[in-house]
Design a protein around this motif. Structure first.
Motif, PDB file in Angstrom:
ATOM      1  N   PRO A 134       0.946  -1.203   0.065  1.00 34.12           N
ATOM      2  CA  PRO A 134       0.005  -0.010   0.104  1.00 34.12           C
ATOM      3  C   PRO A 134       0.809   1.417  -0.032  1.00 34.12           C
ATOM      4  N   ALA A 135       0.240   2.296  -0.156  1.00 35.80           N
ATOM      5  CA  ALA A 135       0.939   3.731  -0.051  1.00 35.80           C
ATOM      6  C   ALA A 135       1.471   3.963   1.178  1.00 35.80           C
ATOM      7  N   CYS A 136       2.774   4.617   1.249  1.00 32.62           N
ATOM      8  CA  CYS A 136       3.224   5.199   2.668  1.00 32.62           C
ATOM      9  C   CYS A 136       2.111   6.194   3.135  1.00 32.62           C
ATOM     10  N   PRO A 137       2.142   6.295   4.742  1.00 37.96           N
ATOM     11  CA  PRO A 137       0.902   7.187   5.318  1.00 37.96           C
ATOM     12  C   PRO A 137       1.107   8.473   4.739  1.00 37.96           C
ATOM     13  N   HIS A 138       2.364   9.085   4.196  1.00 35.63           N
ATOM     14  CA  HIS A 138       2.222  10.542   3.834  1.00 35.63           C
ATOM     15  C   HIS A 138       2.017  10.546   2.346  1.00 35.63           C
ATOM     16  N   ASP A 198      -4.627  -2.420  -8.115  1.00 34.26           N
ATOM     17  CA  ASP A 198      -5.026  -2.155  -6.546  1.00 34.26           C
ATOM     18  C   ASP A 198      -5.962  -3.466  -6.123  1.00 34.26           C
ATOM     19  N   THR A 199      -5.471  -4.153  -5.155  1.00 36.27           N
ATOM     20  CA  THR A 199      -6.106  -5.398  -4.659  1.00 36.27           C
ATOM     21  C   THR A 199      -7.097  -4.955  -3.816  1.00 36.27           C
ATOM     22  N   GLY A 204      -2.136  -4.377  -1.204  1.00 34.68           N
ATOM     23  CA  GLY A 204      -1.838  -2.997  -1.585  1.00 34.68           C
ATOM     24  C   GLY A 204      -1.804  -3.231  -3.152  1.00 34.68           C
ATOM     25  N   PHE A 205      -0.836  -2.739  -3.864  1.00 31.13           N
ATOM     26  CA  PHE A 205      -0.662  -2.803  -5.212  1.00 31.13           C
ATOM     27  C   PHE A 205       0.143  -4.029  -5.748  1.00 31.13           C
ATOM     28  N   LEU A 206      -0.347  -4.534  -7.027  1.00 32.00           N
ATOM     29  CA  LEU A 206       0.525  -5.506  -7.543  1.00 32.00           C
ATOM     30  C   LEU A 206       0.942  -4.892  -8.790  1.00 32.00           C
ATOM     31  N   PHE A 207       2.274  -5.050  -8.979  1.00 38.23           N
ATOM     32  CA  PHE A 207       3.061  -4.336 -10.048  1.00 38.23           C
ATOM     33  C   PHE A 207       2.909  -5.220 -11.311  1.00 38.23           C
ATOM     34  N   ARG A 208       2.545  -4.337 -12.403  1.00 37.20           N
ATOM     35  CA  ARG A 208       2.410  -5.212 -13.691  1.00 37.20           C
ATOM     36  C   ARG A 208       3.289  -4.813 -14.917  1.00 37.20           C
ATOM     37  N   GLY A 209       4.117  -3.939 -14.661  1.00 38.04           N
ATOM     38  CA  GLY A 209       5.173  -3.754 -15.867  1.00 38.04           C
ATOM     39  C   GLY A 209       4.970  -2.059 -16.012  1.00 38.04           C
ATOM     40  N   ARG A 210       5.731  -1.686 -17.090  1.00 39.54           N
ATOM     41  CA  ARG A 210       5.956  -0.268 -17.384  1.00 39.54           C
ATOM     42  C   ARG A 210       4.888  -0.052 -18.399  1.00 39.54           C
ATOM     43  N   LYS A 211       4.303   1.149 -18.408  1.00 39.22           N
ATOM     44  CA  LYS A 211       3.389   1.646 -19.439  1.00 39.22           C
ATOM     45  C   LYS A 211       4.224   1.759 -20.837  1.00 39.22           C
TER      46      LYS A 211
END
Length: 312
Positions: A134-138, A198-199, A204-211
């Motif tokens: 997930p994203a860091c708190p800030h 975004d699960t 949190g997030f699953l990386f699926r590559g570069r745009k």
């Protein structure tokens, strides 16, 4: 009221903290790195997955006393799950304790903005890469489509980040700054160029590559990073770099460069069979090239430009 300043007693009770710099030559020597960590009794280690994978395979870590390590952090590229599993096994002591392992994510423009802790033992049958967390708190995150509309959870989109640590822009490069950010009237978002899912849960997030690594082949959309993920799961593959170049017959020719030890390299038929088990046939690479090691950039990432140059 404000807290009282620390007394001399609390100052002396706090253990000293030392940042240890690693020379460039040492940083690429897996055998010496393991010895360096043990001799210096380092408590926190932060490096690219490729270095940690080399240390796990060639660094004789099992013979060293690494009990001082509390945290092992890695970022910059995908950590092949088979290599991470081996590292986790080596770092687990006889009493079952091991340092905390964190997968960190964040481009230079944001610094680290998501994190994921490896809290469970990685099972032998797992082939899926770690989440980036997930994203860091800030930070605040969004996942958007090509029209900058938010995509539903579970679907692939580009990750955008906003927060106090996001850079203001590129120095004297207004066009690049304008292209790299989205202002929605409430926040200024940095476009990471990374595709994620975004699960909606603790992963949190699953990386699926570069745009910018998405290509079209025979009318199908192909994400080169997804092919790399598949090949990274092969037990004989140490590292992978997949590139695509225009081809008169195929439209795009996809070549997979593999790093594998000489004498124990997988054959082409075995590689194609491995890919066909998890990928649609149009995503199976057209060519496989096996090397002792893949070229790397100054930041120790796979150098895709140099791989393309090898294709002539």
């Amino acid at each position: 009221s404000s807290p009282s300043p620390p007394t001399s007693t609390t100052r002396s009770a706090r253990p000293p903290r030392t940042l240890v710099l690693v020379e460039e030559d040492l940083g690429k020597d897996p055998v010496r790195l393991g010895e360096f960590i043990a001799e210096r009794r380092l408590t926190v280690w932060y490096s690219a997955p490729s270095i940690l994978a080399l240390m796990a395979r060639r660094g004789n870590l099992a013979e060293l006393d690494l009990s001082s390590l509390r945290l092992v952090l890695f970022a910059g590229e995908v950590f092949p799950i088979s290599h991470l599993r081996e590292l986790q096994r080596i770092l687990t002591r006889s009493d079952g304790e091991r340092p905390r392992l964190f997968n960190l994510y964040g481009p230079t423009e944001t610094n680290v903005c998501t994190y994921y802790e490896v809290v469970e033992t990685i099972p032998d049958d797992r082939t899926e890469d770690l989440p980036i967390g997930p994203a860091c708190p800030h930070y605040t995150a969004r996942v958007v489509d090509a029209d900058d509309a938010d995509v539903p959870r579970g679907e692939v989109g580009e990750l955008l980040m906003a927060g106090v640590s996001v850079m203001r822009g590129y120095w004297n490069m207004p066009e690049q700054t304008a292209a790299g950010f989205l202002d929605d009237g409430e926040r200024r978002w940095y476009r990471t160029g990374d595709l994620v899912i975004d699960t909606g849960d603790e992963r949190g997030f699953l990386f699926r590559g570069r745009k910018d690594r998405m290509i079209k082949k025979r009318g199908y959309r192909v994400e080169l990073g997804e092919i790399e993920t598949c090949l990274n799961a092969h037990e004989k593959v140490r590292e992978v770099g997949v590139v695509a170049v225009p081809d008169d017959d195929r439209g795009m020719m996809v070549t997979a460069f593999l790093g594998a030890p000489e004498g124990d390299r997988p054959g082409v038929i075995a590689l194609k069979t491995h890919c066909a088990r998890t990928l649609p046939l149009y995503m199976v690479p057209d060519r496989f090239v096996v090397l002792d090691a893949l070229p790397r950039t100054s930041t120790d990432k796979v150098d895709y430009q140099r791989l393309k140059e090898q294709l002539g």
